[in-house]
Design a protein around this motif. Structure first.
Motif, short mmCIF file in Angstrom:
data_model
loop_
_atom_site.label_atom_id
_atom_site.label_comp_id
_atom_site.label_asym_id
_atom_site.label_seq_id
_atom_site.Cartn_x
_atom_site.Cartn_y
_atom_site.Cartn_z
N ALA A 1 -3.37 -12.15 -6.39
CA ALA A 1 -4.72 -10.36 -6.36
C ALA A 1 -4.95 -9.63 -5.11
N ASN A 2 -5.01 -10.30 -4.32
CA ASN A 2 -5.24 -10.02 -2.98
C ASN A 2 -3.96 -8.72 -2.66
N GLN A 3 -3.23 -9.64 -2.73
CA GLN A 3 -1.72 -8.61 -2.56
C GLN A 3 -1.82 -7.94 -3.26
N ILE A 4 -1.36 -7.28 -4.28
CA ILE A 4 -2.01 -6.29 -4.73
C ILE A 4 -3.08 -5.12 -4.55
N ALA A 5 -4.15 -5.97 -4.16
CA ALA A 5 -5.21 -5.07 -3.22
C ALA A 5 -4.64 -4.00 -1.86
N MET A 6 -4.29 -5.19 -1.26
CA MET A 6 -3.31 -4.36 -0.48
C MET A 6 -1.64 -3.59 -0.34
N TYR A 7 -1.46 -3.59 -1.74
CA TYR A 7 -0.75 -2.38 -1.80
C TYR A 7 -1.12 -1.28 -2.43
N MET A 8 -2.53 -1.52 -2.99
CA MET A 8 -3.09 0.06 -3.66
C MET A 8 -3.37 1.42 -2.21
N GLU A 9 -3.78 0.38 -1.52
CA GLU A 9 -4.68 0.24 -0.45
C GLU A 9 -3.75 1.35 0.53
N GLY A 10 -2.19 1.30 0.32
CA GLY A 10 -1.75 2.11 1.56
C GLY A 10 -1.42 1.49 2.79
N VAL A 11 -0.32 1.67 3.43
CA VAL A 11 -0.23 2.00 4.40
C VAL A 11 -1.05 2.26 5.54
N LYS A 12 -1.69 1.40 6.69
CA LYS A 12 -2.79 2.10 7.69
C LYS A 12 -2.46 1.44 8.73
N PRO A 13 -2.48 1.90 10.24
CA PRO A 13 -2.29 1.78 11.61
C PRO A 13 -3.55 0.47 11.49
N PHE B 1 11.11 -0.11 3.87
CA PHE B 1 11.25 -1.40 4.80
C PHE B 1 9.87 -2.35 4.70
N LEU B 2 8.94 -1.52 4.02
CA LEU B 2 7.17 -2.82 4.31
C LEU B 2 8.07 -3.33 3.29
N SER B 3 7.68 -4.90 3.24
CA SER B 3 7.61 -5.40 1.95
C SER B 3 6.64 -6.24 1.23
N ARG B 4 5.58 -6.36 2.28
CA ARG B 4 4.07 -7.53 2.39
C ARG B 4 3.35 -7.42 2.95
N PRO B 5 2.35 -7.03 2.56
CA PRO B 5 0.93 -6.85 3.39
C PRO B 5 0.29 -8.02 4.08
#
Length: 316
Positions: A26-38, A122-126
């Protein structure tokens, strides 16, 4: 080489609740949905590495690395600026800094000297985020006692190994950065091309009226891709000089969204080259946008999710 985040790490035999929480689906999905950020920490690994055949490249492309995101590239948002990191303190060097606490719940090493620009795909896991101040010091390679960041040392017990690791990591990120030039060319119209495209669309819409006698509502449906011409109608349009509807250039937002790591599971599921899968996803999402109630609807990610679900079901 970055250690697998699920594996045991030297000196951390106790239960790491912070890491367990990070890896919760569930946390992984939430982080994926947040998108890539500095400030975020990611595990990076090119998906197509093993398909490459250029001499030494697979050797360097095929490994995973922890990276700290320092910026989204301004010129091409499909690229990210990163600092390589490791969760193995024994590979620290004088060129590194070591932070005592990380989102993984363990010390990590960072190398500003190896800063690179890599494809966001190339990013695979938050793996969570550093606070802004800590991320800033890590990206600049600056020690700070208050933040628990120290200058890296050369471990006496690992003389030689840290240099080998540093060299392999350095070459790997050079190869990864070179991969930026291999991304699909961005579709973009200048003002003149945009004006010509507008004229072509207007001419086609007018032909739907004059050649086929089509009413306004139906013309709009054709242009949105909701309604298709019959064979007889298509024959008439072709004879009039309009063999097919003018294609709109894919908006840059869709090209950028297609590169995001959240679509990695789809890339791995669909049996075709990654560029083709991501390109098809972008086009399918754009078609859904054309069928929406209006161009002001900005739910691009929702369209991508809908398009991705359709592609998933088609691949089963």
């Amino acid at each position: 080489m970055a250690s697998n985040v699920q594996s045991a790490t030297p000196g951390y035999n106790y239960r790491n609740d912070k890491l367990v929480a990070l890896l919760d689906p569930a946390n992984q999905i939430a982080m994926y949905m947040e998108g890539v950020k500095p400030g975020q920490l990611w595990l990076a690994e090119p998906y197509r590495a093993m398909q490459d055949t250029d001499d030494e490249e697979p050797r360097y492309l095929g490994s995973s690395e922890f990276v700290l995101i320092t910026a989204i590239d301004e010129a091409d948002p499909r690229l990210v600026h990163v600092i390589p990191m490791s969760n193995d303190p024994s590979v620290q060097t004088e060129h590194s800094v070591v932070v005592a606490e990380s989102p993984l719940g363990m010390p990590m090493v960072a190398w500003k000297r190896l800063a690179a620009v890599i494809p966001v795909r190339f990013l695979s896991r938050p793996l969570g985020s550093f606070d802004k101040e800590t991320a800033g010091h890590l990206s600049q390679g600056e020690p700070d006692e208050k933040l628990g960041i120290e200058r890296g040392k050369r471990p006496l017990s690992q003389i030689g190994r840290e240099n080998r690791e540093f060299t392999f990591r350095a070459v790997r990120f050079v190869v990864w950065q070179a991969a930026c030039s291999k991304l699909p060319k961005v579709e973009q119209e200048d003002e003149q091309q945009e004006a010509l495209a507008k004229q072509r669309r207007e001419a086609y819409v007018e032909a739907l009226h004059t050649v086929l006698g089509m009413q306004s509502a139906d013309r709009a449906r054709v242009m949105r891709g909701v309604k298709k011409l019959t064979a007889a109608q298509q024959k008439k349009m072709t004879k009039a000089g309009f063999p097919e509807p003018p294609a709109d250039a894919l908006p840059i937002q869709y090209q950028v969204m297609a590169e995001q790591p959240m679509w990695r599971p789809l890339v791995e599921k669909v049996d075709r080259p990654e560029d083709e899968t991501r390109g098809a996803l972008a086009r399918d999402a754009f078609k859904l946008a054309a069928r929406a109630i209006g161009p002001q609807d900005s739910a691009i990610q929702a369209r991508f999710e809908q398009a991705a679900k359709a592609m998933f079901s088609q691949s089963e």
